[in-house]
Design a protein around this motif. Structure first.
Motif, PDB file in Angstrom:
ATOM      1  N   ARG A  17       0.804  -1.216   0.000  1.00  8.27           N
ATOM      2  CA  ARG A  17       0.000   0.000   0.000  1.00  8.27           C
ATOM      3  C   ARG A  17       0.842   1.274   0.000  1.00  8.27           C
ATOM      4  O   ARG A  17       0.309   2.369  -0.205  1.00  8.27           O
ATOM      5  CB  ARG A  17      -0.978  -0.045   1.170  1.00  8.27           C
ATOM      6  CG  ARG A  17      -1.905  -1.258   1.052  1.00  8.27           C
ATOM      7  CD  ARG A  17      -3.232  -1.038   1.661  1.00  8.27           C
ATOM      8  NE  ARG A  17      -3.499  -1.860   2.817  1.00  8.27           N
ATOM      9  CZ  ARG A  17      -3.687  -3.173   2.787  1.00  8.27           C
ATOM     10  NH1 ARG A  17      -3.584  -3.850   1.652  1.00  8.27           N
ATOM     11  NH2 ARG A  17      -3.957  -3.828   3.893  1.00  8.27           N
ATOM     12  N   PHE A  18       2.129   1.117   0.219  1.00  4.07           N
ATOM     13  CA  PHE A  18       3.030   2.267   0.156  1.00  4.07           C
ATOM     14  C   PHE A  18       3.227   2.743  -1.280  1.00  4.07           C
ATOM     15  O   PHE A  18       3.672   3.875  -1.515  1.00  4.07           O
ATOM     16  CB  PHE A  18       4.395   1.906   0.755  1.00  4.07           C
ATOM     17  CG  PHE A  18       5.024   0.692   0.138  1.00  4.07           C
ATOM     18  CD1 PHE A  18       5.729   0.773  -1.044  1.00  4.07           C
ATOM     19  CD2 PHE A  18       4.875  -0.557   0.733  1.00  4.07           C
ATOM     20  CE1 PHE A  18       6.288  -0.346  -1.631  1.00  4.07           C
ATOM     21  CE2 PHE A  18       5.443  -1.699   0.158  1.00  4.07           C
ATOM     22  CZ  PHE A  18       6.148  -1.578  -1.032  1.00  4.07           C
ATOM     23  N   ALA A  19       2.914   1.900  -2.264  1.00  2.77           N
ATOM     24  CA  ALA A  19       3.194   2.231  -3.668  1.00  2.77           C
ATOM     25  C   ALA A  19       2.487   3.508  -4.110  1.00  2.77           C
ATOM     26  O   ALA A  19       3.025   4.289  -4.903  1.00  2.77           O
ATOM     27  CB  ALA A  19       2.796   1.070  -4.565  1.00  2.77           C
ATOM     28  N   GLN A  20       1.280   3.752  -3.605  1.00  3.46           N
ATOM     29  CA  GLN A  20       0.529   4.926  -4.045  1.00  3.46           C
ATOM     30  C   GLN A  20       1.083   6.225  -3.474  1.00  3.46           C
ATOM     31  O   GLN A  20       0.676   7.311  -3.896  1.00  3.46           O
ATOM     32  CB  GLN A  20      -0.942   4.772  -3.653  1.00  3.46           C
ATOM     33  CG  GLN A  20      -1.180   4.628  -2.159  1.00  3.46           C
ATOM     34  CD  GLN A  20      -2.615   4.272  -1.846  1.00  3.46           C
ATOM     35  OE1 GLN A  20      -3.536   4.917  -2.343  1.00  3.46           O
ATOM     36  NE2 GLN A  20      -2.817   3.252  -1.035  1.00  3.46           N
ATOM     37  N   ASP A  21       2.009   6.128  -2.520  1.00  5.18           N
ATOM     38  CA  ASP A  21       2.616   7.329  -1.936  1.00  5.18           C
ATOM     39  C   ASP A  21       4.027   7.574  -2.433  1.00  5.18           C
ATOM     40  O   ASP A  21       4.746   8.414  -1.886  1.00  5.18           O
ATOM     41  CB  ASP A  21       2.594   7.246  -0.407  1.00  5.18           C
ATOM     42  CG  ASP A  21       1.198   7.415   0.147  1.00  5.18           C
ATOM     43  OD1 ASP A  21       0.587   8.466  -0.115  1.00  5.18           O
ATOM     44  OD2 ASP A  21       0.698   6.484   0.795  1.00  5.18           O
ATOM     45  N   GLY A  22       4.458   6.841  -3.453  1.00  5.81           N
ATOM     46  CA  GLY A  22       5.729   7.122  -4.081  1.00  5.81           C
ATOM     47  C   GLY A  22       6.943   6.555  -3.393  1.00  5.81           C
ATOM     48  O   GLY A  22       8.070   6.833  -3.806  1.00  5.81           O
ATOM     49  N   GLY A  23       6.757   5.765  -2.359  1.00  2.00           N
ATOM     50  CA  GLY A  23       7.907   5.172  -1.697  1.00  2.00           C
ATOM     51  C   GLY A  23       7.552   4.602  -0.344  1.00  2.00           C
ATOM     52  O   GLY A  23       6.496   4.913   0.238  1.00  2.00           O
ATOM     53  N   VAL A  24       8.437   3.776   0.182  1.00  2.00           N
ATOM     54  CA  VAL A  24       8.195   3.089   1.446  1.00  2.00           C
ATOM     55  C   VAL A  24       8.152   4.078   2.608  1.00  2.00           C
ATOM     56  O   VAL A  24       7.260   4.016   3.457  1.00  2.00           O
ATOM     57  CB  VAL A  24       9.280   2.021   1.679  1.00  2.00           C
ATOM     58  CG1 VAL A  24       9.122   1.388   3.058  1.00  2.00           C
ATOM     59  CG2 VAL A  24       9.216   0.951   0.591  1.00  2.00           C
TER      60      VAL A  24
END
Length: 359
Positions: free
Chosen positions: A286-293
Motif C-alpha cells: 500500500r506504500f506504492a501509491q505514496d511514491g515510496g516506502v
C-alpha cells in the motif's frame, strides 16, 4: 498464497463498507441479473430512480451503484444487503464480495490482506476465520478489472534511495518479521524498520528528531481540517455525508487538541492490532501509491497517531484496539478520498519526516 501470519477476519455486519465508498465498477452480468430480478423488489423506495450510473473513475470505467443518504441503495435498515438476502451472495457485485480484501500479484505469488478501513477489522482479528480460509474464495470471485501486479524494477525506500524488486522482497520479509516478533508501540516499530531500511542501502542511522514528527502531524491535521471545512461550507453532499464529514472533522480537531499532551500509548490489544495493520500494509504494497516506502509508512504512522489522539481516552490511559479502530477506519477513508490525493503528494516530505524521525 501470501497472508499476514495469524491474520483473521469475518464480517461483523457493521455496514461501514456500504457507506461513503465508491461503489463499483459493477460487472455487466450482475447489472443484468439485478434488473431481471426486479430492482423495485430490492429497492422499494426507488420509485424508478436510476440505481446504477455509467462513469469513468479511477477504479475503472463502467456501471457504479448509486447512493442514497450516503449509502448503497440496496442497504437494508437492519444493515444487511437486499441483493444478498433475496438473490444470494453470488448476485452481488464482485467488489462487494471482495471487500474488505486487497489482492495483489507480486514475485512470490498473490497476497491477500484486509483493508484498514473495515469497521470490523479489529474485532474479527481476534476470533474471525483465518485469512487462509478466505483466500481461495476471494481469488475465485468475478472481477470487473484484473488483479493488480506489483512489479516495479526499482522500489523507492527514501527519496533518492531504493533497491531492486528482488532485494525489496527480501527486505520486506525482514520488516514484516521484525514487526511480528516484537511487541512495540507504533512509532517504535517505525524506528526499528527505519534502521533496517537504511542499513539495507548502507546508510547511517542518524538520531531521530521527535519535534519533526510533531510538526508533521500538526501540519497534516491542519490541512485535513481545512479540507473538511471547505467540504462542509461548499458542497457537503447529502445530510448523511455532511454528518460523516463533521465526524471526520471532529476527529481531526480532537487529535489537534490532544497533540500537545503527547500521543497516548496502545494497550496490548491495540499493539497487536497495530502489528497486523503494519504487516498488512507492507504485504499489500500500500506504500506504492505514496511514491515510496518511507512516505507510505509515514502516512500510516500519522493515521495511527491521529486515531490514538482522537480515540477519546483520558490522558495517561492506554488506547485499546476497539477505541483505536473506531477512529482509524474513518480516518483511512478520509486520507484515501480522491480530493486529498494532490495534498498527499505535496505532503510527501512531511510524511518522510514522520518515518525518519519516529522514536
Amino acid at each position: 498464497m501470501l497472508v499476514p501470519a495469524g491474520a483473521r477476519w469475518d464480517c461483523r455486519g457493521c455496514a461501514k463498507c456500504c457507506h461513503h465508498h465508491v461503489l463499483g465498477p459493477v460487472e455487466p452480468e450482475i447489472v443484468r441479473g439485478i434488473e431481471a430480478f426486479g430492482v423495485d423488489k430490492l429497492w422499494p423506495d426507488g420509485d424508478g430512480r436510476p440505481w446504477v450510473v455509467q462513469q469513468d473513475r479511477d477504479t475503472g470505467e463502467g456501471a457504479y451503484l448509486e447512493k442514497v443518504d450516503g449509502h448503497c441503495v440496496f442497504l437494508q435498515p437492519d444493515g444487511g444487503c437486499a441483493v444478498h438476502a433475496a438473490m444470494g451472495a453470488a448476485a452481488k457485485p464482485g467488489f462487494c464480495r471482495e471487500y474488505p480484501f486487497t489482492v495483489m500479484r507480486e514475485p512470490r505469488g498473490v497476497s491477500v490482506t484486509v483493508r484498514e478501513g473495515c469497521g470490523g477489522a479489529a474485532e474479527s482479528s481476534l476470533d474471525g476465520r483465518l485469512l487462509e480460509d478466505h483466500a481461495q474464495e476471494v481469488l475465485d470471485l468475478p472481477r470487473a478489472y484484473p488483479i493488480p501486479t506489483f512489479s516495479p524494477k526499482h522500489v523507492v525506500l527514501v527519496p533518492g534511495l531504493g533497491v531492486e524488486l528482488d532485494d525489496w522482497i527480501v527486505l520486506e520479509d525482514a520488516l514484516v518479521n521484525d514487526v511480528l516478533e516484537h511487541d512495540r508501540q507504533p512509532a517504535a516499530h517505525m524506528a526499528a524498520m527505519r534502521a533496517l531500511v537504511l542499513r539495507s542501502v548502507r546508510r547511517p542511522v542518524t538520531p531521530p528528531v521527535p519535534e519533526k514528527v510533531t510538526q508533521a502531524t500538526e501540519a497534516l491535521l491542519h490541512v485535513f481540517g481545512l479540507v473538511l471545512d471547505d467540504v462542509l461550507q461548499n458542497d457537503g453532499g447529502s445530510p448523511a455525508e455532511q454528518a460523516f464529514s463533521r465526524r471526520l472533522l471532529g476527529n481531526v480537531a480532537r487529535a489537534r487538541a490532544m497533540l500537545p499532551l503527547g500521543v497516548p500509548e496502545l494497550d496490548r490489544s491495540g499493539r497487536d492490532f497495530d502489528s497486523l495493520i503494519i504487516r498488512s500494509f507492507l504485504l499489500g504494497k500500500r506504500f506504492a501509491q505514496d511514491g515510496g516506502v518511507a512516505a507510505g509508512l509515514g502516512l500510516l504512522l500519522h493515521s495511527l497517531h491521529t486515531s490514538a489522539l482522537a480515540s477519546g481516552v483520558m490522558p495517561g490511559q492506554p488506547v485499546s484496539a476497539e477505541a483505536l479502530s473506531v477512529v482509524f477506519s474513518d480516518h483511512v477513508r478520509l486520507i484515501h478520498n480522491r480530493s486529498l490525493q494532490p495534498i498527499r503528494k505535496k505532503a510527501r516530505p512531511a510524511l518522510v519526516d514522520m518515518f525518519l524521525h519516529a522514536v
